[in-house]
Design an enzyme around this catalytic site. Structure first.
Site, short mmCIF file in Angstrom:
data_model
loop_
_atom_site.label_atom_id
_atom_site.label_comp_id
_atom_site.label_asym_id
_atom_site.label_seq_id
_atom_site.Cartn_x
_atom_site.Cartn_y
_atom_site.Cartn_z
N ASP A 287 0.87 -1.17 0.00
CA ASP A 287 0.00 0.00 0.00
C ASP A 287 0.91 1.22 0.00
O ASP A 287 2.14 1.10 -0.11
CB ASP A 287 -0.93 -0.01 1.22
CG ASP A 287 -2.26 0.69 0.93
OD1 ASP A 287 -2.26 1.94 0.84
OD2 ASP A 287 -3.28 -0.01 0.79
N HIS A 341 -2.99 3.91 -3.75
CA HIS A 341 -2.40 3.11 -2.66
C HIS A 341 -0.99 2.65 -3.05
O HIS A 341 -0.61 1.51 -2.79
CB HIS A 341 -3.29 1.92 -2.31
CG HIS A 341 -4.63 2.31 -1.74
ND1 HIS A 341 -4.77 2.73 -0.44
CD2 HIS A 341 -5.86 2.36 -2.30
CE1 HIS A 341 -6.05 3.02 -0.21
NE2 HIS A 341 -6.73 2.81 -1.33
N GLU A 414 -10.15 3.55 -5.02
CA GLU A 414 -9.85 4.84 -4.38
C GLU A 414 -8.81 5.67 -5.13
O GLU A 414 -7.95 6.31 -4.51
CB GLU A 414 -9.43 4.61 -2.92
CG GLU A 414 -10.57 4.04 -2.07
CD GLU A 414 -10.24 3.97 -0.59
OE1 GLU A 414 -11.14 4.22 0.22
OE2 GLU A 414 -9.07 3.66 -0.24
#
Length: 627
Positions: A287, A341, A414
């Protein structure tokens, strides 16, 4: 004084067991133990202060010295009682889908004499042998708190029943898990030969993975006996027919980036997953916080991205972990999240002449550039990004073989368009790709789709164009109004993470997509520890339903506020509640709590797992009286 009543089957009139203390570690002798063949009485010089009795399907603790008369059989321990009580399911977790019949006798088994009968040689022979070894470890932990029980000298007049295990496979050449792998099995425990000193457990399964589930069910029909180290009670004449899971994908998402999770903690998670027939460990390895994977092709990733040299996973370690999972019937699916990420580990591009690999890395104020700190997002216009991803994809595929032979998790959620908008090198590149004037959100969405297309090309190269299934998290890219123009339903599997009341999972299924469900307000186990989120107890996890046609589901253990010291109590027994939902898809929670508590006592007692409690101790000892 109340005499404990045990139905114990033996082929001799009486037995005297005197087990000596031996230098190699056998437990203290159990003296003056007399077993009577009628099965009605077990006498000991030191009676326990408490006994348990099965009353209306519940085990209830009573004083052994009570002057109040009791009716019915009593047992020395709650787990002995659980084997005989709570019909028709007894102690089994998850509840079987097929027909269940449980016997009414407890057979005394010496775990050091358990014998697996030979099976014809096949492609899965070695794997089956390893699975049998895991079974031996599990029952040894139950019998004597060790991975293997030591063989003590037995008195000449001592005999116990020999357990023979016969395994028959329909498809013996299947040696790794896929979504279409048949995990069904049937188990039959036959004690007809008990008068000749043996009992047979026959497991018939389609594949070794069904056989492994059958061995787990067999282990759950045992409990520690009162006859010293190395002995177990086995429930007689039990039968579980045509048991198989309702959902093929039953898993846990484990985040190893936000906090590094050491390999022993991952292995103990795999150990417990196998006890409740979960079959997927989805490793969210990287991440923006850290990149613990030690790439041999691109060593800069962990050099720049790991928290420390000690907080890393080498390829050799992960290969060993993959086999550890396989012999426990679990498939590891690796995730390399991108393009969002992605921060730590990607900062070295400029110093090596690769340009900006990731942008917005560690920038502030973070709320303007990403979902959570530290920020980081891959540069969609840098061809070096795709070349590096291709190298990593190949290493992940080979490292996690055979688990990743036909599937890969590309992350993909995201993406924060504001990050790309704030980066002039991204905007300058995008302006060369789009011919109109001012760049809009539509243009930056095009950049996201462009990234996914290019990354997929690299994945296909890494897989020699075998077209593996690709898992993506639900996002703006999976909007049902536009997804069909971007993501091929024959290639892409969508892992949804929306609340239970949203229709996205079913809508995607209706469009032809395969779906893995991670219900945000029930199966995100970090909820309740931050922000406005709400904790979901085991009943909430258990009761959350899946849409018809889903592949299955996963609970998610995100590690912002969780590490190796706290993960067990967050994960268990709630993940076990998910296991029963995905195996059985039950219509009611009725009767589940007693079986879950018995399962929890087992993993705490044999593995030392710090699983969360779900009810006061008194209620656990007096089943049904706190409902």
């Amino acid at each position: 004084m109340i005499q404990p009543q045990l139905k114990i089957f033996f082929n001799m009139a009486s037995l005297l067991l005197m087990v000596s203390i031996l230098a190699f570690g056998c437990q203290k002798a159990v003296e003056a133990t007399t077993l009577v063949v009628s099965g009605e009485v077990s006498e000991k010089t030191h009676d326990p202060p408490w006994v348990w009795r099965c009353t209306f399907g519940n085990c209830v603790r009573l004083s052994a010295n009570s002057s109040v008369p009791t009716i019915g059989t009593t047992y020395h321990t709650q787990d002995e009682c659980s084997l005989m009580c709570g019909r028709p399911l007894g102690p089994l977790w998850p509840r079987p889908n097929g027909q269940v019949r449980l016997g009414h006798l407890l057979l005394v088994i010496d775990v050091t004499t358990i014998t697996f009968l030979p099976t014809p040689y096949s492609k899965s022979t070695a794997l089956l042998s390893q699975m049998e070894g895991v079974f031996r470890e599990e029952v040894s932990l139950l019998a004597c708190n060790e991975l293997s029980c030591l063989v003590c000298d037995r008195p000449a007049n001592y005999r116990s029943l020999l357990l023979k295990v016969q395994i028959n496979l329909d498809y013996p050449n299947i040696d790794h898990l896929e979504w279409n792998t048949d995990e069904s099995y049937s188990l039959n425990i036959n004690s007809d030969a008990a008068d000749r000193g043996s009992v047979t457990a026959q497991i018939s399964a389609a594949t070794v993975f069904g056989a492994r589930h059958g061995l787990e069910t067999l282990a759950q029909l045992m409990t520690k006996g009162e006859h010293g180290s190395g002995y177990l009670y086995l429930l007689s004449d039990a039968e579980v027919l045509a048991d198989k899971p309702k959902f093929t994908h039953r898993g846990i998402t484990l985040d190893t980036s936000r906090h590094f999770i050491p390999l022993p903690a991952i292995k103990r998670t795999l150990d417990i997953m196998s006890t409740c027939k979960l079959n997927v460990l989805h490793l969210h390895l990287t991440d923006s916080h850290s990149f613990p994977f030690v790439s041999e092709a691109v060593p800069e990733m962990s050099e720049w991205g790991a928290y420390s040299d000690q907080e890393t996973y080498t390829i050799e370690q992960l290969v060993e972990l993959s086999n550890y999972a396989l012999v426990r019937g679990i498939r590891i699916i690796p995730e390399l999240d991108a393009p969002a990420h992605a921060g730590q580990g990607w900062q070295w591009g400029r110093s090596k002449g690769k340009g900006e690999l990731a942008v917005c890395v560690n920038q502030q104020p973070w709320r303007e550039l990403c979902i959570q700190p530290p920020c980081g997002q891959l540069h969609p216009g840098n061809d070096n990004v795709y070349a590096i991803l291709g190298q990593l994809y190949k290493e992940f595929k080979d490292t996690f073989a055979p688990h990743a032979n036909s599937v890969f998790h590309m992350g993909g959620d995201e993406v924060f368009l504001e990050c790309w908008k704030a980066t002039y090198t991204v905007s300058d590149w995008l302006a060369t790709q789009r011919t109109h004037g001012q760049l809009t959100d539509e243009d930056f969405m095009w950049a996201w789709k462009y990234f996914q297309s290019k990354a997929l090309q690299e994945l296909d190269k890494a897989y020699n164009h075998s077209s593996p299934d690709v898992i993506l998290w639900s996002s703006h890219l999976t909007d049902t109004n536009t997804i069909m123009s971007t993501l091929d339903p024959h290639r892409y599997v969508i892992q949804t993470w929306v609340p239970e009341n949203e229709t996205l999972p079913q809508d995607l299924i209706n469009l032809g997509y395969r779906v893995i469900v991670s219900t945000k307000d029930a199966w995100y186990l970090d909820h309740g520890f931050w922000g406005q989120t709400k904790y979901a107890n085991w009943k909430r996890v258990y009761n959350a339903k899946l849409p018809q046609g889903a592949l299955g589901g996963e609970v998610a253990l995100w590690s912002e506020l969780i590490d190796e010291l706290t993960m067990d109590s967050i994960l268990w027994p709630r993940a076990a509640a998910l296991a029963e939902r995905l195996w059985s898809n039950p219509s009611s929670i009725s009767g589940a709590e007693n079986r879950l508590l018995r399962w929890r006592r087992r993993i705490v007692g044999t593995r030392g797992i710090k699983a969360a409690t779900v009810t006061p101790g008194w209620c656990e000892m007096h089943e049904g009286q706190c409902d």
